[in-house]
Design a protein around this motif. Sequence first.
Motif, PDB file in Angstrom:
ATOM      1  N   ALA A 192      62.416 -10.950  35.793  1.00  0.00           N
ATOM      2  CA  ALA A 192      62.703 -11.001  36.168  1.00  0.00           C
ATOM      3  C   ALA A 192      62.284 -10.364  37.890  1.00  0.00           C
ATOM      4  O   ALA A 192      61.960  -9.897  37.589  1.00  0.00           O
ATOM      5  N   LEU A 193      62.625 -10.829  38.316  1.00  0.00           N
ATOM      6  CA  LEU A 193      62.146 -10.545  40.254  1.00  0.00           C
ATOM      7  C   LEU A 193      63.356 -10.767  40.876  1.00  0.00           C
ATOM      8  O   LEU A 193      64.406 -11.506  40.878  1.00  0.00           O
ATOM      9  N   ALA A 194      63.497  -9.731  41.953  1.00  0.00           N
ATOM     10  CA  ALA A 194      64.581  -9.375  43.009  1.00  0.00           C
ATOM     11  C   ALA A 194      64.406  -8.649  44.221  1.00  0.00           C
ATOM     12  O   ALA A 194      63.505  -7.611  43.508  1.00  0.00           O
ATOM     13  N   PHE A 195      64.815  -9.384  44.942  1.00  0.00           N
ATOM     14  CA  PHE A 195      64.462  -8.543  46.345  1.00  0.00           C
ATOM     15  C   PHE A 195      66.156  -7.543  46.351  1.00  0.00           C
ATOM     16  O   PHE A 195      67.080  -7.908  45.270  1.00  0.00           O
ATOM     17  N   GLY A 196      66.253  -5.824  46.473  1.00  0.00           N
ATOM     18  CA  GLY A 196      66.986  -4.822  47.077  1.00  0.00           C
ATOM     19  C   GLY A 196      68.127  -5.656  47.988  1.00  0.00           C
ATOM     20  O   GLY A 196      67.163  -5.620  49.247  1.00  0.00           O
ATOM     21  N   ARG A 304      74.067  -4.657  42.252  1.00  0.00           N
ATOM     22  CA  ARG A 304      75.599  -5.302  42.205  1.00  0.00           C
ATOM     23  C   ARG A 304      75.839  -4.788  44.326  1.00  0.00           C
ATOM     24  O   ARG A 304      75.748  -4.164  44.788  1.00  0.00           O
ATOM     25  N   PRO A 305      76.656  -5.712  44.535  1.00  0.00           N
ATOM     26  CA  PRO A 305      76.524  -6.181  46.095  1.00  0.00           C
ATOM     27  C   PRO A 305      77.211  -4.567  46.408  1.00  0.00           C
ATOM     28  O   PRO A 305      77.847  -3.807  46.211  1.00  0.00           O
ATOM     29  N   GLY A 306      76.619  -5.178  47.852  1.00  0.00           N
ATOM     30  CA  GLY A 306      77.265  -3.809  48.516  1.00  0.00           C
ATOM     31  C   GLY A 306      76.427  -2.301  48.162  1.00  0.00           C
ATOM     32  O   GLY A 306      77.292  -1.315  48.693  1.00  0.00           O
ATOM     33  N   THR A 307      75.934  -2.335  47.211  1.00  0.00           N
ATOM     34  CA  THR A 307      75.596  -1.150  46.660  1.00  0.00           C
ATOM     35  C   THR A 307      73.909  -0.711  46.197  1.00  0.00           C
ATOM     36  O   THR A 307      73.040  -1.763  46.456  1.00  0.00           O
ATOM     37  N   GLY A 396      70.819 -13.031  31.254  1.00  0.00           N
ATOM     38  CA  GLY A 396      72.139 -13.241  32.476  1.00  0.00           C
ATOM     39  C   GLY A 396      72.752 -12.287  33.199  1.00  0.00           C
ATOM     40  O   GLY A 396      73.509 -11.551  32.211  1.00  0.00           O
ATOM     41  N   ILE A 397      72.398 -11.781  34.391  1.00  0.00           N
ATOM     42  CA  ILE A 397      72.980 -10.577  34.857  1.00  0.00           C
ATOM     43  C   ILE A 397      73.094 -11.620  36.296  1.00  0.00           C
ATOM     44  O   ILE A 397      72.270 -11.737  36.953  1.00  0.00           O
ATOM     45  N   ALA A 398      74.523 -10.954  36.805  1.00  0.00           N
ATOM     46  CA  ALA A 398      75.445 -11.502  38.337  1.00  0.00           C
ATOM     47  C   ALA A 398      76.318 -11.248  38.430  1.00  0.00           C
ATOM     48  O   ALA A 398      76.841 -10.910  37.730  1.00  0.00           O
ATOM     49  N   PHE A 399      76.485 -10.748  39.662  1.00  0.00           N
ATOM     50  CA  PHE A 399      77.966 -10.238  39.989  1.00  0.00           C
ATOM     51  C   PHE A 399      78.694 -11.372  41.154  1.00  0.00           C
ATOM     52  O   PHE A 399      77.604 -11.586  42.534  1.00  0.00           O
ATOM     53  N   GLU A 400      79.655 -11.460  40.813  1.00  0.00           N
ATOM     54  CA  GLU A 400      81.033 -11.632  42.238  1.00  0.00           C
ATOM     55  C   GLU A 400      80.792 -11.537  43.444  1.00  0.00           C
ATOM     56  O   GLU A 400      80.458 -10.670  43.579  1.00  0.00           O
ATOM     57  N   SER A 401      80.283 -12.625  44.272  1.00  0.00           N
ATOM     58  CA  SER A 401      79.917 -12.046  45.735  1.00  0.00           C
ATOM     59  C   SER A 401      80.732 -13.054  46.322  1.00  0.00           C
ATOM     60  O   SER A 401      79.431 -14.352  46.238  1.00  0.00           O
ATOM     61  N   GLY A 431      86.804  -0.648  41.309  1.00  0.00           N
ATOM     62  CA  GLY A 431      85.940  -0.665  41.970  1.00  0.00           C
ATOM     63  C   GLY A 431      84.376  -1.226  40.562  1.00  0.00           C
ATOM     64  O   GLY A 431      83.210  -1.541  41.084  1.00  0.00           O
ATOM     65  N   LEU A 432      84.637  -1.010  39.717  1.00  0.00           N
ATOM     66  CA  LEU A 432      83.357  -0.906  38.599  1.00  0.00           C
ATOM     67  C   LEU A 432      83.487  -1.536  37.753  1.00  0.00           C
ATOM     68  O   LEU A 432      85.038  -2.055  36.996  1.00  0.00           O
TER      69      LEU A 432
END
Length: 768
Positions: A192-196, A304-307, A396-401, A431-432
Amino acid sequence: MSSRRPLFPRRSRRALAMGVVGPLVGALAVAVAAAAPATAAVPTGFTDTVAIGGLSSPTATAFAPDGRVFVAEKSGVVKVFDSLADPTATVFADLRPQTQDFWDRGLLGLAVDPAFPARPYVYVSYTLDALPGGTPPQWGDACPTPPGATAKGCVVTGRVSRLTMGSAGVAVSEKPLVTGWCQQFPSHSVGALAFGPDGALYAGGGDGASFNFADYGQVENPCADPPSAAGTNLTPPAAEGGALRSQSPRRPAGEPVLLNGTLLRLDPDTGEGLPDNPFASSADANARRVIAYGARNQFRFGFRPGTGELWAGDVGWNTWEEINRVADVRDAVVENFGWPCFEGAARQAGYDGANLDMCESLYAAGGQAAPYYAYNHGAKVVATDPCPTGGSSISGIAFESGSNYPAEYSGALFFADSSRGCIWAMQTVGGLPSASRLVPFVTGVATPVQVLTGPGGDLFYVALGSGELHRVSRPGGDNRPPTAVATATPSSGPAPLTVEFDGTGSTDPDTGDTLSYAWDLDGDGAYDDSSAARPGWTYTAAAAVDVGLRITDSHGASATTSVRVTVGNPEGLDPVPVIDSPVGTLTWSVGQTVEFSGRAVDAQDGTLPPMALSWRLAIRHCAANGTCHTHNVQEFPGVAAGSFIAPDHEYPSYLQLILTATDSTGRTGSKTVDLQPKTVSLNFTSNPSQALLTVGGTQERTPFSRTVIAGSTNSISADSPQKLPPLNLKYAFTDWAHGGARTQNIVAPGASTTYRANYRLCWLLRPC
């Protein structure tokens, strides 16, 4: 079985691709497959729709801030759509000359610059078809024998590059940022590639080691891992090759740090490690990039969004799939997730039994990071889910946002398993994400290889097996999908037949939404023939055509339908392929040459030429409970006959050979033959009995037997010293009855064979 003709015939991939990047044509039609209903199931109140279809082995998707949708295909092609409502793909970049598309290798990672298009960059991660330090192409999309894909391996590397978009909306240049990830065997490549949230580019990759035996560099060590030069068979306890490359940040000072099994935090302009990375002061450029290591194949990860938390899925070997957590990508902690010394929270028996210094020192010192969550290959993720057990590959890994999903999904972690064909949601507690709140979310997916959030906060997933990008929506939200209705007048008649189509009966439940239309009038699967609400079309030859309509509302929600038009009195439309050889009764050994031949006839075209035929070789890897998943090995396009070398793989598994014929209208037919392996029993005993021996990645007390494929390579190890029942006295290994080192590889012979490990008692005058 019917499908569209492949957009890129594999035989000519390098001949067609003339530059480093450069579209073959301005645009290619890529369509939603309206005729095949989705088989995936979602919870009540949700819908699963095809957002983009007609893709060729898609591996990754990225949504740009301006609405464009980028899709990576395994062969090395990057496509771009203007939006989810755009039925036509433009080839953004063609990286096929330098990408090795073989087994699990290929173009696997994709990311778009957060400031796109002001910063007109798209980032890719792919298997570079080159030896370490070499230039592509080295092997093409194959691996000859010798060296053999699973015998000695066709060694390649990996690359992360930045593609720059030009004024025409396609890539005009490639800037390699990072090259490395030496890979001997054909899996566990880049990922994978992703921006933080900090604007850094994050990259991951696998160990590039064998998936058949405990690999520490004993097969010629082509990646030149310590302590010996390339070409040397490494031996315990000092070996640092194979899967142990994932532990390279723990090597002694002066030895090179590698990218295998690591998570990297990069400057997106240079590919260098950022100055606040944990190893920023190191003289080793690779070490300066690393923020975590000790993974087998962290194919997918997300934030994880916001972190600043990075969550990574790591594909296991025999027993466990892991979700690992980097608590803060900007802190000074370098997490070590333990592979290959650990799998899940426990020691990995195959590597533990080899008494390797790299693992023994980790066992003694501790400090490895246990998985946040792990699930066993033989167990359900959720007791009531319909997903098969056995083969497992977290993918696959993703968070609801920002979705309109029910409150219980707020902040949930979604993860996929490509072997089980399922996506689950781990809902939160405090929250986790919590393993106490796991629910199935999408089941029955055709090989999900990525999950991500997109427009409207909806969850999207890439289905490699069906060549589609899917969207999971909740129609009860602010925007509800439309309903597609199409009519054909007349719907049948002699040729030539002029038909008027009407899509104006389509509706949208939301006041004020407007609809756009895209028609597939020629039945080729591409919605590129008309955008009118009431188009006309003349058919000149006898045929039964499934005409497709795709409607899209002003918020991007879409729906499809089809209507059949029968012209004249058509005969059977699909070509009929025949596999003459091999026959299904053939059994094979590893390394055996298998000849194949076939032909096809078509009602309209007669006997089809070899150019109309294409073969695919795949391995069906099965679990003890009978569930299987597929690894595509190689394709042989444009030939009526050929041969392949039977590859090595752990048992139970079998080969599948598929012949597909395509006629002059693009209609296809397929024929499959399953080829079972010759198997033998390897019987393990010891003197005295009840000794713990390790075969592959599992450990057992003698006497026991393992069924393997004839000719397969298997790692064996006699644990020493150890206490033997019933008196619990300590014994030390002395020798194998057949000879060789305590830890070694054996090649399964053509007949059942017994292997005996001999031990001696340890006592005062002869201690262990």
